[in-house]
Write an enzyme that holds these catalytic residues in place. Structure first.
Site, mmCIF file in Angstrom:
data_model
loop_
_atom_site.group_PDB
_atom_site.id
_atom_site.type_symbol
_atom_site.label_atom_id
_atom_site.label_comp_id
_atom_site.label_asym_id
_atom_site.label_seq_id
_atom_site.Cartn_x
_atom_site.Cartn_y
_atom_site.Cartn_z
ATOM 1 N N MET A 38 32.486 24.497 89.683
ATOM 2 C CA MET A 38 32.702 25.071 91.014
ATOM 3 C C MET A 38 34.145 24.799 91.452
ATOM 4 O O MET A 38 34.487 24.911 92.625
ATOM 5 C CB MET A 38 31.705 24.490 92.015
ATOM 6 C CG MET A 38 30.264 24.827 91.617
ATOM 7 S SD MET A 38 29.121 24.882 92.985
ATOM 8 C CE MET A 38 29.215 23.212 93.575
ATOM 9 N N HIS B 96 38.703 17.718 88.459
ATOM 10 C CA HIS B 96 39.142 16.324 88.349
ATOM 11 C C HIS B 96 38.983 15.904 86.889
ATOM 12 O O HIS B 96 38.577 16.719 86.041
ATOM 13 C CB HIS B 96 38.338 15.434 89.299
ATOM 14 C CG HIS B 96 36.854 15.627 89.170
ATOM 15 N ND1 HIS B 96 36.162 15.275 88.023
ATOM 16 C CD2 HIS B 96 35.940 16.173 90.010
ATOM 17 C CE1 HIS B 96 34.887 15.554 88.183
ATOM 18 N NE2 HIS B 96 34.721 16.117 89.377
ATOM 19 N N HIS C 188 35.885 16.974 84.937
ATOM 20 C CA HIS C 188 35.910 18.343 84.407
ATOM 21 C C HIS C 188 36.835 18.427 83.189
ATOM 22 O O HIS C 188 36.533 19.114 82.214
ATOM 23 C CB HIS C 188 36.452 19.316 85.455
ATOM 24 C CG HIS C 188 35.617 19.440 86.685
ATOM 25 N ND1 HIS C 188 36.034 19.009 87.918
ATOM 26 C CD2 HIS C 188 34.386 19.972 86.872
ATOM 27 C CE1 HIS C 188 35.104 19.270 88.811
ATOM 28 N NE2 HIS C 188 34.087 19.841 88.217
ATOM 29 N N GLN D 114 23.260 27.611 95.622
ATOM 30 C CA GLN D 114 22.848 26.221 95.357
ATOM 31 C C GLN D 114 23.167 25.296 96.530
ATOM 32 O O GLN D 114 23.029 24.085 96.411
ATOM 33 C CB GLN D 114 23.414 25.701 94.039
ATOM 34 C CG GLN D 114 24.923 25.519 93.980
ATOM 35 C CD GLN D 114 25.381 25.135 92.585
ATOM 36 O OE1 GLN D 114 25.439 25.956 91.694
ATOM 37 N NE2 GLN D 114 25.731 23.868 92.386
ATOM 38 N N GLY E 220 28.480 17.711 82.666
ATOM 39 C CA GLY E 220 28.653 16.278 82.915
ATOM 40 C C GLY E 220 27.328 15.579 83.191
ATOM 41 O O GLY E 220 26.410 16.159 83.777
ATOM 42 N N LYS F 189 27.030 13.077 85.176
ATOM 43 C CA LYS F 189 26.907 12.606 86.562
ATOM 44 C C LYS F 189 25.768 13.354 87.240
ATOM 45 O O LYS F 189 25.006 12.783 87.992
ATOM 46 C CB LYS F 189 28.200 12.791 87.346
ATOM 47 C CG LYS F 189 28.047 12.230 88.766
ATOM 48 C CD LYS F 189 29.332 12.227 89.521
ATOM 49 C CE LYS F 189 29.746 13.590 89.966
ATOM 50 N NZ LYS F 189 28.931 14.122 91.093
ATOM 51 N N VAL G 155 32.851 10.229 84.244
ATOM 52 C CA VAL G 155 34.217 9.700 84.299
ATOM 53 C C VAL G 155 34.399 9.074 85.680
ATOM 54 O O VAL G 155 34.010 9.667 86.695
ATOM 55 C CB VAL G 155 35.268 10.809 84.058
ATOM 56 C CG1 VAL G 155 36.677 10.251 84.164
ATOM 57 C CG2 VAL G 155 35.050 11.443 82.684
ATOM 58 N N SER H 201 34.201 13.106 91.520
ATOM 59 C CA SER H 201 33.473 14.221 92.099
ATOM 60 C C SER H 201 34.436 15.016 92.956
ATOM 61 O O SER H 201 35.303 14.430 93.630
ATOM 62 C CB SER H 201 32.332 13.694 92.984
ATOM 63 O OG SER H 201 31.853 14.722 93.831
HETATM 64 O O1 PAF Z 1 27.816 21.253 88.138
HETATM 65 C C1 PAF Z 1 28.336 22.206 88.759
HETATM 66 O O2 PAF Z 1 29.530 22.205 89.068
HETATM 67 C C2 PAF Z 1 27.481 23.387 89.156
HETATM 68 O O3 PAF Z 1 26.215 23.005 89.547
HETATM 69 C C3 PAF Z 1 27.413 24.476 88.072
HETATM 70 C C4 PAF Z 1 26.752 23.967 86.802
HETATM 71 C C5 PAF Z 1 28.809 24.970 87.754
HETATM 72 C C6 PAF Z 1 26.589 25.670 88.577
HETATM 73 O O4 PAF Z 1 27.160 26.230 89.718
#
Ligand code: PAF
Length: 289
Positions: free
Chosen positions: A35, A39, A42, A70, A157, A159, A186, A195
């Site tokens: 999303m 950091h 990722h 979500q 990840g 986390k 991480v 995060s």
């Molecule tokens: O973990 C995330 O950043 C999100 O939940 C994902 C997997 C990209 C789905 O939007």
């Protein structure tokens, strides 16, 4: 050092589909869905995707999509941090060469869109209990993204341990193809799990958030050094240790089926969600006897 750059920026589902269809058979694809507001966590996922799909053998795709489905009505969708330009630079440095960043949320969820994907058994507890509909949104968007990108390997990840467990189930159940890989949490130098939401903590809350890794370290000490196995012994005084954060949940669950357990007899997960002013943070640790 040569400046790495994203080779292609895909903005629509159609562009993503056409890009994928244009690849010759045998060209591999690694995928890191995010999303954004990248950091080091990722970055470790992108590096892993590149390690598994070395340059010359295929592509690493990063997606950035702040998925509205979500987020609950009172959650932080509007405040979710964004920095697309910075993200693209960081992603390219880490080894991504293709980015899929839909500008319009309707690109992934058109007005006509009516299909939802759910894994209710694994989504019932932990974050699923306090964020109704969250995992339905995650599962649906990941299924859509997977269908467009058709990766050989998708990297996520740990986390988001519950998310990863749910996505593994979904991936197996729907025969999505390719492979799902999970990567370790991480942490910042002071132990706080990386995060994107850490950016929304005020300075005092960011300091207070250190209570979470301290709590995890204490649980691990009780488990590995004191050999404690009972839930109540492992998690005793959790509320005091996590203050001044407000506990959403602190749970001991089976690491596979995520069901609450009273004793650790096989791999287990201690998972927490703690609300601080500005952000709700999650963290976890696996206890393997
Ligand atoms: O973990 C995330 O950043 C999100 O939940 C994902 C997997 C990209 C789905 O939007």
């Amino acid at each position: 050092m040569t400046e790495a750059a994203i080779q292609q920026l895909l903005r629509t589902a159609g562009e993503a589909r056409r890009w994928r269809d244009s690849l010759a058979p045998g060209v591999r694809v690694g995928f890191v869905p995010t999303m954004g507001y990248l950091h080091e966590g990722h970055i470790s996922l992108i590096r892993e995707a590149r390690r598994r799909v070395p340059k010359g053998t295929g592509h690493v795709v990063l997606s950035i999509f702040v998925n509205p489905t979500q987020f609950g009505p009172n959650e932080d969708l509007d405040r979710y941090p964004r920095d697309e330009l910075g993200d693209l630079e960081k992603a390219a440095q880490a080894g991504a060469d293709i980015a899929f960043c839909p500008l319009d949320p309707d690109e992934m969820f058109s007005k006509a869109s009516a299909t939802w994907v759910e894994v209710p058994t694994l989504a019932a507890g932990l974050c699923g209990a306090s964020r109704p509909g969250h995992f339905r949104g995650v599962c649906t968007v990941v299924t859509k993204l997977w269908g467009l990108v058709r990766p050989d390997v998708g990297v996520f990840g740990q986390k988001d341990f519950q998310q990863l467990a749910i996505l593994r189930r979904l991936h197996a159940d729907l025969f999505l193809g390719g492979e799902i890989v999970g990567m370790p949490i991480v942490r910042e130098p002071d132990g706080v799990a990386m995060s994107s939401r850490n950016a929304n903590l005020d300075p005092q809350s960011r300091l207070d958030a250190r209570a979470i890794p301290r709590f995890m370290a204490e649980v691990r000490r009780r488990f590995f050094e004191q050999k404690l196995r009972a839930r109540d012994e492992l998690l005793a005084e959790a509320a005091a240790r996590l203050a001044p954060g407000v506990i959403d949940y602190v749970q001991l669950v089976d690491a596979e089926n995520l069901q609450p357990i009273e004793r650790v007899e096989r791999p287990a997960l201690v998972a927490v969600a703690v609300q601080f002013p500005g952000a709700r943070l999650i963290d976890n640790t696996v206890l393997t006897p």
